[in-house]
Design an enzyme around this catalytic site. Structure first.
Site, PDB file in Angstrom:
ATOM      1  N   LYS A   1      36.124   0.836 -15.943  1.00  0.00           N
ATOM      2  CA  LYS A   1      35.747   0.750 -17.404  1.00  0.00           C
ATOM      3  C   LYS A   1      36.182   1.980 -17.923  1.00  0.00           C
ATOM      4  CE  LYS A   1      31.058  -1.408 -16.823  1.00  0.00           C
ATOM      5  NZ  LYS A   1      29.730  -1.509 -17.122  1.00  0.00           N
TER       6      LYS A   1
ATOM      7  N   ASP B   1      28.065  -4.190 -23.087  1.00  0.00           N
ATOM      8  CA  ASP B   1      26.636  -3.423 -22.417  1.00  0.00           C
ATOM      9  C   ASP B   1      25.592  -3.176 -23.445  1.00  0.00           C
ATOM     10  OD1 ASP B   1      27.361  -3.830 -19.886  1.00  0.00           O
ATOM     11  OD2 ASP B   1      28.466  -1.939 -19.558  1.00  0.00           O
TER      12      ASP B   1
END
Ligand code: ATR
Length: 269
Positions: A65, A101
């Site tokens: 990420k 997210d």
């Protein structure tokens, strides 16, 4: 045929393939969602290759990420969070990077009737998940208190998040912070391996909405304690669901079939 996928290592236990495949099936889309496990040294080549092959969109998970941030045109939120979990190849120029997210946590809360704008929120955890949730809540108008076992990490993150304050994870600190809070999010891994909670049950109350980012197991000790205290509870599958819903909508421009995606997810948890 549109191809979507997940970059991570390992990705064997990911719930994203069944969740996205359920969406394609529900809407009758000719699409597939596949998993890829590149070596960390190959991540840039993997993204270039995906673009060359005409892949439509990729999710990104551990351990990539942060690395992916430098390989795409990251949007403002992903840049501030310092992590990309969704790559969109549908634009004209370079692939763009996003972090769903953060919005996933917001949508999970809103779906359960929680007003985030103006809320007093306590985020426990200052790792990757904590960063995403803290920036997301602050952007949505909440006042954010960050509590973390390593207090210096909470204070460092709070310096970056508008209006936030950082704290340690001591029981009396948590009790003080939660006494007049509206929202609590567990963004630590506590509750995953052992039946433990990062927050003493005595600090919970019925005016709280509690979101636990942990989804294995779904019923964490924190959520059981929260339910016993009369709080609104939101399990981690909702956050997982809505980060996927956001990614789907970003890639396709269509409203996601949330119920079908949720059913596919919960079937497997
Ligand atoms: P993620 O990307 O899932 O957020 P991470 O970046 O490794 O994972 O962060 C893990 C978080 O869980 C951190 O906030 C960590 O606290 P520290 O910064 O003090 O390490 C927290 N955490 C992990 N185990 C914990 C424990 N037993 N008690 C309290 N907090 C814990």
């Amino acid at each position: 045929m549109d191809v979507f996928g997940l970059l991570g290592n390992p990705v064997g236990h990911s719930l994203s393939p069944p969740m996205h495949d359920a969406a394609y099936e529900e809407l009758g889309l000719e699409a597939r969602y596949v998993t890829f496990e590149p070596e960390p040294s190959e991540i840039e080549d993997a993204i270039d290759g995906a673009e060359a092959l005409g892949i439509t969109g990729l999710n990104v998970t551990i351990p990539f990420k942060q690395d992916v941030l430098d390989c795409v045109e990251a949007d403002d939120l992903a840049t501030r969070i310092g992590a990309v979990n969704t790559i969109d190849f549908t634009g004209e120029g370079a692939p763009t990077g996003h972090n769903t997210d953060a919005v996933g946590a917001l949508r999970a809360l809103r779906d359960h009737g929680v007003t985030v704008d103006g809320a007093r929120a306590v985020v426990v955890g200052a790792g990757g998940a904590g960063r995403a949730v803290a920036f997301g809540l602050a952007d949505a108008g909440a006042t954010v208190e960050i509590a973390n076992r390593t207090a210096s990490k909470a204070r460092d993150l709070a310096d970056e998040v508008p209006g936030a304050t950082g704290h340690g994870l001591e029981a009396d600190t948590l009790a003080d912070l939660l006494a007049d809070a509206d929202v609590l999010v567990n963004a630590t891994s506590v509750g995953m391996e052992e039946d433990e909670t990062p927050v003493p049950a005595a600090a919970l109350h019925s005016d709280l909405a509690v979101l636990d980012a942990v989804y294995r197991p779904l019923e964490t000790r924190l959520l059981r304690d929260a339910a016993a205290a009369g709080a609104t509870t939101v399990d981690g599958a909702w956050m997982l669901l809505y980060q996927g819903v956001e990614a789907f909508e970003l890639w396709t421009g269509r409203e996601a079939p949330v119920d079908a995606m949720n059913a596919a997810l919960r079937d497997r948890l």
